[in-house]
Design an enzyme around this catalytic site. Sequence first.
Site, short mmCIF file in Angstrom:
data_model
loop_
_atom_site.label_atom_id
_atom_site.label_comp_id
_atom_site.label_asym_id
_atom_site.label_seq_id
_atom_site.Cartn_x
_atom_site.Cartn_y
_atom_site.Cartn_z
N SER A 169 0.84 -1.20 0.00
CA SER A 169 0.00 0.00 0.00
C SER A 169 0.87 1.25 0.00
O SER A 169 0.36 2.35 -0.08
CB SER A 169 -0.92 0.01 1.22
OG SER A 169 -0.16 -0.10 2.39
N GLU A 217 -6.74 -1.60 -7.07
CA GLU A 217 -5.95 -0.63 -7.82
C GLU A 217 -4.87 -1.40 -8.58
O GLU A 217 -4.15 -2.21 -7.98
CB GLU A 217 -5.31 0.39 -6.88
CG GLU A 217 -6.34 1.31 -6.25
CD GLU A 217 -5.74 2.30 -5.26
OE1 GLU A 217 -6.07 3.49 -5.33
OE2 GLU A 217 -4.93 1.87 -4.39
N HIS A 259 -3.37 -3.65 -5.69
CA HIS A 259 -3.67 -3.21 -4.33
C HIS A 259 -5.12 -3.49 -3.97
O HIS A 259 -6.04 -2.86 -4.51
CB HIS A 259 -3.34 -1.71 -4.19
CG HIS A 259 -3.50 -1.20 -2.80
ND1 HIS A 259 -4.05 0.03 -2.50
CD2 HIS A 259 -3.18 -1.76 -1.61
CE1 HIS A 259 -4.07 0.19 -1.20
NE2 HIS A 259 -3.55 -0.88 -0.63
N ASN A 261 -5.59 5.77 -1.07
CA ASN A 261 -4.92 6.25 0.15
C ASN A 261 -4.44 7.70 0.02
O ASN A 261 -4.30 8.40 1.02
CB ASN A 261 -3.75 5.34 0.52
CG ASN A 261 -4.22 4.06 1.19
OD1 ASN A 261 -5.31 4.03 1.78
ND2 ASN A 261 -3.43 3.00 1.12
N1 3HC Z 1 -18.94 -14.06 3.77
C1 3HC Z 1 -19.67 -13.49 2.80
N2 3HC Z 1 -20.31 -12.30 2.93
C2 3HC Z 1 -20.22 -11.69 4.12
C3 3HC Z 1 -19.47 -12.22 5.19
C4 3HC Z 1 -18.84 -13.48 5.00
N3 3HC Z 1 -18.13 -14.05 5.96
N4 3HC Z 1 -19.56 -11.38 6.25
C5 3HC Z 1 -20.30 -10.36 5.85
N5 3HC Z 1 -20.73 -10.54 4.58
C6 3HC Z 1 -21.60 -9.65 3.81
C7 3HC Z 1 -22.84 -9.34 4.60
O1 3HC Z 1 -23.80 -10.35 4.46
C8 3HC Z 1 -23.26 -8.03 4.00
O2 3HC Z 1 -23.89 -8.26 2.76
P1 3HC Z 1 -25.15 -7.36 2.28
O3 3HC Z 1 -24.60 -5.97 2.15
O4 3HC Z 1 -25.54 -7.96 0.97
O5 3HC Z 1 -26.16 -7.50 3.35
C9 3HC Z 1 -21.94 -7.35 3.72
O6 3HC Z 1 -20.97 -8.40 3.58
C10 3HC Z 1 -21.51 -6.41 4.85
O7 3HC Z 1 -21.32 -7.17 6.05
P2 3HC Z 1 -21.93 -6.81 7.48
O8 3HC Z 1 -23.34 -6.38 7.33
O9 3HC Z 1 -21.62 -7.94 8.40
O10 3HC Z 1 -21.03 -5.64 7.99
P3 3HC Z 1 -21.12 -4.10 7.69
O11 3HC Z 1 -22.37 -3.74 6.95
O12 3HC Z 1 -20.83 -3.49 8.99
O13 3HC Z 1 -19.90 -3.88 6.69
C11 3HC Z 1 -17.66 -3.51 6.10
C12 3HC Z 1 -18.60 -4.26 7.01
C13 3HC Z 1 -17.83 -4.03 4.67
C14 3HC Z 1 -16.25 -3.78 6.56
C15 3HC Z 1 -18.02 -2.00 6.14
O14 3HC Z 1 -18.01 -1.56 7.47
C16 3HC Z 1 -17.07 -1.15 5.35
O15 3HC Z 1 -17.16 -1.06 4.13
N6 3HC Z 1 -16.13 -0.47 6.07
C17 3HC Z 1 -15.10 0.34 5.44
C18 3HC Z 1 -13.95 -0.53 5.06
C19 3HC Z 1 -12.91 0.22 4.34
O16 3HC Z 1 -12.95 1.43 4.15
N7 3HC Z 1 -11.89 -0.52 3.90
C20 3HC Z 1 -10.76 0.03 3.22
C21 3HC Z 1 -9.70 0.34 4.20
S1 3HC Z 1 -8.32 1.11 3.43
C22 3HC Z 1 -7.42 -0.17 2.83
O17 3HC Z 1 -7.73 -1.33 2.98
C23 3HC Z 1 -6.21 0.20 2.08
C24 3HC Z 1 -4.98 -0.11 2.85
O18 3HC Z 1 -3.89 0.14 1.99
C25 3HC Z 1 -4.83 0.72 4.09
#
Ligand code: 3HC
Length: 282
Positions: free
Chosen positions: A119, A152, A140, A190
């Site tokens: 990243s 990415e 990424h 990022n």
């Molecule tokens: N298997 C399959 N699907 C699953 C699952 C599993 N084990 N667990 C959850 N899901 C599904 C759920 O059923 C749900 O589906 P739906 O939308 O169709 O109902 C969906 O995934 C979302 O799950 P949850 O409802 O349990 O959880 P949330 O709604 O709280 O979402 C999250 C969780 C997707 C992590 C959300 O909070 C999110 O998008 N957060 C932001 C994450 C983010 O910004 N990530 C990027 C970080 S930066 C990065 O990574 C870059 C690095 O370089 C730093």
Amino acid sequence: MAIRTVGVLGCGLMGSGIAQVAAASGYKTIVREVNDAALQAGMARIKKFLADGVAKGKVTEEAHNKTLGNLTGTTNTADLKECDIVIEAIVENLDDKRAIYQAVEAAVKPETIIASNTSSLCITELASATGRPDRFGGLHFFNPVQLMTLVEVIRALTTSEETGKTLTEFAASLGKEPIAAPDRPGFIVNRLLVPYLLDAIREYERGLGTIEDIDKGMKLGCGYPMGPFTLLDFVGLDTTYYIANIMFEEFREPRFAPPPLLKRMVLAGYHGRKTRRGFYTY
Ligand code: 3HC
């Protein structure tokens, strides 16, 4: 180039997610870790995610079994010899990455593509650390890899047209949405996300509001899935600090400078969810 077998280096949070998604997409996938304990922990994470998916009705029994059937773990880099692409998701350390690329290149075919999930490190520098700078690029992924649909695709200065195209097509074949990002610190996401997160800390330090209220504001006011402090804890304060420093070093713009509170929290070992303490306690 046809990709059939995928290698993944590292079975941590990102590596296990990438391996799971590749195996679920029908690729024979081999994930390599440094030792048995790390491999077992990574495999257990994949099995739990799949089992949770079945319990939630999001993953069929058939897909669960097919994914696990496509997946093998190893601690022996030589086992990657059949791989058409090897995706590296190990620690963000240039020397460690150089060493693993050397071991991988000794095992794989000349045409095998190596991609890094870094990243923060420079893709051109990583490409130059291999004997195949034209068959190297950045892929990424975002955390959690299984749920976040973006990838990415980063071309190094040396990446060939064919490799760039293969990487983009491969990302799409995983059910992801690829975007082309420049080989500049932070790529696209990022570059915009990190200054926002740093700004949240700076403004909190200036008394903008409580952590809970700032999070609630951005979540409910803007429809973001997580407020900035929840997201900082999720991404890891150490990771954010590391990326911010690299961006600041390259661009010398104050908006990339890590705020004093972030530095001190990292020094104190408050790295977020993974250490059970960050802006929140877990
Ligand atoms: N298997 C399959 N699907 C699953 C699952 C599993 N084990 N667990 C959850 N899901 C599904 C759920 O059923 C749900 O589906 P739906 O939308 O169709 O109902 C969906 O995934 C979302 O799950 P949850 O409802 O349990 O959880 P949330 O709604 O709280 O979402 C999250 C969780 C997707 C992590 C959300 O909070 C999110 O998008 N957060 C932001 C994450 C983010 O910004 N990530 C990027 C970080 S930066 C990065 O990574 C870059 C690095 O370089 C730093």
